[in-house]
Write a protein that holds these residues in place. Structure first.
Motif, PDB file in Angstrom:
ATOM      1  N   THR A  36       0.867  -1.166   0.000  1.00 44.74           N
ATOM      2  CA  THR A  36       0.000   0.000   0.000  1.00 44.74           C
ATOM      3  C   THR A  36       0.909   1.223   0.000  1.00 44.74           C
ATOM      4  OG1 THR A  36      -1.621  -1.197   1.334  1.00 44.74           O
ATOM      5  CG2 THR A  36      -1.861   1.197   1.224  1.00 44.74           C
ATOM      6  N   PRO A  37       0.812   2.090  -1.025  1.00 44.61           N
ATOM      7  CA  PRO A  37       1.690   3.270  -1.059  1.00 44.61           C
ATOM      8  C   PRO A  37       1.502   4.151   0.171  1.00 44.61           C
ATOM      9  CG  PRO A  37       0.578   2.976  -3.160  1.00 44.61           C
ATOM     10  CD  PRO A  37      -0.062   2.014  -2.194  1.00 44.61           C
ATOM     11  N   ILE A  38       2.607   4.717   0.632  1.00 43.23           N
ATOM     12  CA  ILE A  38       2.589   5.624   1.782  1.00 43.23           C
ATOM     13  C   ILE A  38       2.831   7.039   1.266  1.00 43.23           C
ATOM     14  CG2 ILE A  38       3.730   6.267   3.941  1.00 43.23           C
ATOM     15  CD1 ILE A  38       4.528   3.294   4.250  1.00 43.23           C
ATOM     16  N   VAL A  39       1.951   7.979   1.649  1.00 46.60           N
ATOM     17  CA  VAL A  39       2.109   9.393   1.297  1.00 46.60           C
ATOM     18  C   VAL A  39       2.075  10.181   2.602  1.00 46.60           C
ATOM     19  CG1 VAL A  39       1.149  11.347   0.025  1.00 46.60           C
ATOM     20  CG2 VAL A  39       0.954   9.038  -0.923  1.00 46.60           C
ATOM     21  N   THR A  40       3.116  11.000   2.832  1.00 44.08           N
ATOM     22  CA  THR A  40       3.210  11.728   4.100  1.00 44.08           C
ATOM     23  C   THR A  40       4.000  13.015   3.916  1.00 44.08           C
ATOM     24  OG1 THR A  40       3.840  11.540   6.439  1.00 44.08           O
ATOM     25  CG2 THR A  40       5.290  10.481   4.847  1.00 44.08           C
ATOM     26  N   PRO A  41       3.694  14.050   4.693  1.00 44.83           N
ATOM     27  CA  PRO A  41       4.564  15.236   4.698  1.00 44.83           C
ATOM     28  C   PRO A  41       5.904  14.882   5.341  1.00 44.83           C
ATOM     29  CG  PRO A  41       2.426  15.720   5.676  1.00 44.83           C
ATOM     30  CD  PRO A  41       2.512  14.234   5.508  1.00 44.83           C
ATOM     31  N   SER A  42       6.934  15.677   5.053  1.00 39.20           N
ATOM     32  CA  SER A  42       8.247  15.380   5.619  1.00 39.20           C
ATOM     33  C   SER A  42       8.204  15.442   7.139  1.00 39.20           C
ATOM     34  CB  SER A  42       9.290  16.352   5.085  1.00 39.20           C
ATOM     35  OG  SER A  42       9.186  17.601   5.704  1.00 39.20           O
ATOM     36  N   ASN A  43       9.075  14.653   7.754  1.00 41.16           N
ATOM     37  CA  ASN A  43       9.232  14.589   9.206  1.00 41.16           C
ATOM     38  C   ASN A  43       7.939  14.196   9.934  1.00 41.16           C
ATOM     39  OD1 ASN A  43      11.005  14.576  11.312  1.00 41.16           O
ATOM     40  ND2 ASN A  43      10.673  16.702  11.868  1.00 41.16           N
TER      41      ASN A  43
END
Length: 189
Positions: A27-34
């Motif tokens: 499942t692709p992970i999408v997140t803002p940095s840090n």
């Protein structure tokens, strides 16, 4: 019932062995940095186990718990990377690459100020992981820059919709940052 006397009815026992061919899906992970984020490896049984094999650039750490894969991006990174995971399920092990997209953080505290007749300036503090900024006025791009300010030949008023979008590597974009209107120190004439 056979009618040919050369073929007599017979009985036999057959054993069929089914070998499961596992097909775990990332499942692709999408997140803002840090910002830590986690997603599961799907299409597995409840007994599946995962192990990190390698961590792509831009990630400070990655871990697994059951079939969950969690990552922590480096604050100055934006773009696409991945984590390679070994999934063991039903006695079979397969490698799965989990795609990770790290979004740039938004521009900080954008401010729009009219400064002379027919001109305005938009200023902001930089995002730690952006490589460029796009400024829009009423949905139309008025500038794209690597700097932290932008001038336009339009007078921006208190109800003008001014937005700054931080852009990162691999065509990633931040959430929008609306600019706050600041009245000029002297009246615009």
């Amino acid at each position: 019932t056979p009618t040919d006397p050369n073929y007599l009815p017979s009985e036999t026992t057959t054993t069929i062995t089914v070998i499961a061919d596992i097909n775990p899906l990332a499942t692709p992970i999408v997140t803002p940095s840090n910002t830590p984020a986690a997603k599961p490896i799907t299409n597995t049984t409840s007994g599946a186990k995962t192990t990190i094999l390698s961590i792509g650039s831009g990630l400070s750490s990655a871990a697994t718990s059951g079939t969950q894969v969690s990552v922590l991006p480096i604050s100055t990174f934006s773009g696409k990377t991945s984590v390679k995971v070994a999934v063991t399920d039903e006695g079979e092990t397969k490698e799965v690459v989990v795609p990770v997209t790290v979004l740039p953080l938004p521009a900080v505290a954008p401010v729009a100020t009219p400064n002379t007749k027919g001109q305005s300036t938009i200023n902001w503090k930089p995002s730690v992981n952006a490589i460029q900024y796009e400024v829009t006025l009423a949905g139309k791009t008025i500038c794209t820059t690597n700097a932290t300010s932008c001038s336009t030949n339009a007078v921006i008023g208190p109800k003008s919709e001014v937005i700054v979008i931080a852009k990162g590597n691999d065509e990633t974009v931040s959430p929008v940052a609306p600019a706050k209107y600041t009245a000029p120190k002297k009246p615009v004439t």
